[in-house]
Design an enzyme around this catalytic site. Sequence first.
Site, PDB file in Angstrom:
ATOM      1  N   HIS A 239       0.797  -1.237   0.000  1.00 40.61           N
ATOM      2  CA  HIS A 239       0.000   0.000   0.000  1.00 40.61           C
ATOM      3  C   HIS A 239       0.820   1.273   0.000  1.00 40.61           C
ATOM      4  O   HIS A 239       0.259   2.359  -0.123  1.00 40.61           O
ATOM      5  CB  HIS A 239      -0.927   0.021   1.227  1.00 40.61           C
TER       6      HIS A 239
HETATM    7  C1  UD1 Z   1      -1.874   5.657   6.157  1.00 37.13           C
HETATM    8  C2  UD1 Z   1      -0.555   5.965   6.877  1.00 37.13           C
HETATM    9  C3  UD1 Z   1       0.390   4.791   6.714  1.00 37.13           C
HETATM   10  C4  UD1 Z   1      -0.264   3.493   7.145  1.00 37.13           C
HETATM   11  C5  UD1 Z   1      -1.555   3.311   6.374  1.00 37.13           C
HETATM   12  C6  UD1 Z   1      -2.272   2.033   6.774  1.00 37.13           C
HETATM   13  C7  UD1 Z   1       0.137   8.336   6.867  1.00 37.13           C
HETATM   14  C8  UD1 Z   1       1.083   9.294   6.268  1.00 37.13           C
HETATM   15  N1  UD1 Z   1       0.113   7.119   6.268  1.00 37.13           N
HETATM   16  O1  UD1 Z   1      -1.596   5.556   4.775  1.00 37.13           O
HETATM   17  O2  UD1 Z   1       1.531   5.011   7.522  1.00 37.13           O
HETATM   18  O3  UD1 Z   1       0.616   2.416   6.893  1.00 37.13           O
HETATM   19  O4  UD1 Z   1      -2.408   4.436   6.650  1.00 37.13           O
HETATM   20  O5  UD1 Z   1      -3.474   1.931   6.091  1.00 37.13           O
HETATM   21  O6  UD1 Z   1      -0.521   8.656   7.804  1.00 37.13           O
HETATM   22  N2  UD1 Z   1      -9.078   5.654   2.100  1.00 37.13           N
HETATM   23  C9  UD1 Z   1     -10.294   5.028   2.080  1.00 37.13           C
HETATM   24  N3  UD1 Z   1     -10.892   4.728   3.266  1.00 37.13           N
HETATM   25  C10 UD1 Z   1     -10.324   5.027   4.454  1.00 37.13           C
HETATM   26  C11 UD1 Z   1      -9.071   5.681   4.460  1.00 37.13           C
HETATM   27  C12 UD1 Z   1      -8.461   5.978   3.280  1.00 37.13           C
HETATM   28  O7  UD1 Z   1     -10.841   4.730   1.031  1.00 37.13           O
HETATM   29  O8  UD1 Z   1     -10.917   4.707   5.490  1.00 37.13           O
HETATM   30  C13 UD1 Z   1      -8.432   5.953   0.818  1.00 37.13           C
HETATM   31  C14 UD1 Z   1      -8.565   7.399   0.419  1.00 37.13           C
HETATM   32  O9  UD1 Z   1      -8.806   7.452  -0.942  1.00 37.13           O
HETATM   33  C15 UD1 Z   1      -7.194   7.980   0.689  1.00 37.13           C
HETATM   34  C16 UD1 Z   1      -6.270   6.765   0.514  1.00 37.13           C
HETATM   35  O10 UD1 Z   1      -7.056   5.644   0.917  1.00 37.13           O
HETATM   36  O11 UD1 Z   1      -6.872   9.025  -0.160  1.00 37.13           O
HETATM   37  C17 UD1 Z   1      -5.041   6.834   1.348  1.00 37.13           C
HETATM   38  O12 UD1 Z   1      -5.384   7.022   2.735  1.00 37.13           O
HETATM   39  P1  UD1 Z   1      -4.467   7.906   3.698  1.00 37.13           P
HETATM   40  O13 UD1 Z   1      -4.999   7.914   5.068  1.00 37.13           O
HETATM   41  O14 UD1 Z   1      -4.198   9.211   3.043  1.00 37.13           O
HETATM   42  O15 UD1 Z   1      -3.085   7.145   3.709  1.00 37.13           O
HETATM   43  P2  UD1 Z   1      -2.772   5.609   3.692  1.00 37.13           P
HETATM   44  O16 UD1 Z   1      -2.168   5.288   2.379  1.00 37.13           O
HETATM   45  O17 UD1 Z   1      -3.935   4.785   4.163  1.00 37.13           O
END
Ligand code: UD1
Length: 399
Positions: A203
């Site tokens: 991821h």
């Molecule tokens: C975040 C953490 C990372 C962790 C990961 C575990 C930071 C910088 N990164 O990364 O360290 O390993 O979480 O999952 O804090 N999204 C959804 N549903 C959700 C949350 C996110 O669909 O409940 C999607 C959104 O489109 C979002 C993307 O996932 O833009 C990325 O989510 P984000 O929280 O920005 O970072 P992660 O890649 O999940």
Amino acid sequence: MFDVVAGARPNFMKVAPILGEMDRRRLDCQFIHTGQHYDDAMSDAFLRELRIRAPDVHLGVGSGTHGVQTARVLVAFEEHLLRARCACVVVVGDVNSTMACTLAASKLGIPVAHVEAGLRSFDRCMPEEINRVVTDAVADLLLVSEPAGLENLAREGIPPEKVAYVGNVMIDTLVAELPAARSATILSELGLCEHSYAYVTLHRPATVDSADRLAAAVQLLERISRLLPVAFAIHPRTRSRLVAGPLYERLSGNGRICLLGPQPYRAGLRLMASARLVLTDSGGIQEETSYLGVPCITLRSSTERPVTTTAGTNVVVGEDVANAWAAVGSVLAGQHPTGRPIPGWDGHAAGRIVDELVRRFGRQSGQALGSAAASTISAERPGPGAPPTHATGVTTAGG
Ligand code: UD1
């Protein structure tokens, strides 16, 4: 009052034992959910399964660019702190919520304890590395989970009296949940047999945001699937990159690759514990596989958890999938490291964490920091299994 903060999926398994231990000791604490992760599969499913209380405060920040997400947490958490009577904020891990809540609290003069302090990948391209460095520079109490964390903090000039080795609280959750996970039915649902498949999670932006790297990773899964069935638990970020091109359709046409959504805790643990090998770019999974003795191949150029490579079952192969393919061959040839126990990864870290918090900040709700700071606390050895170090106890700010 202790404010215990979680925002994203990897935080929930770390706060669950801490909140449980605080409740057992009848400490005054609140669970603050920033809302960085908000889907049921990324958040509420973990709260239910790990029996974490409903958030006392939900900041509801949601997704955004790093600047937007961090700023939203900062504003919302500061507003909360200005209303609350919080004596200490406890943050865990390295996500944007961790850093933002640390900044908000410390600017208001509220002490911060960081659980999982001192981890360093030395790769500033990782957003988590920036979060770790900033959080540790500002936090008042640094609770360390792996031996390298002590060296890193000492090298950065953090005074030893702010540091304590407490072990790995995520392993507390694993130890508590493993018996239930062993009876999870996910393997039979997917038609997988014990120790005969590969479990995959990918991821990180560095792995999935580049079209070339993502295509190379998919090709690697296709090659592995010729040797072993593959169970691929797909993070929302990864899914959105795969469906943007032809890769998702290509994978779903492969009868040896099971495409799964983000897994609930126990099903994910079962898939990990029973795998022949795990391929990942996650941080926590490097630790969990090391505890479980399951071979882990980490598709990254660095790890902030080096003990998993020296005492655990983790091999960091870099970003070149050719190396990962060679590591798969080593696992199947029985040449992968088998690992040994790691100090403080024993299921009792939450007890040591709460001991340190109480020693440092007092157990009474809303106890003023000044009264806690009046007594100097002598350095004591941490709980069983922690390595000997000059930094095993804490003193108060005035100590
Ligand atoms: C975040 C953490 C990372 C962790 C990961 C575990 C930071 C910088 N990164 O990364 O360290 O390993 O979480 O999952 O804090 N999204 C959804 N549903 C959700 C949350 C996110 O669909 O409940 C999607 C959104 O489109 C979002 C993307 O996932 O833009 C990325 O989510 P984000 O929280 O920005 O970072 P992660 O890649 O999940």
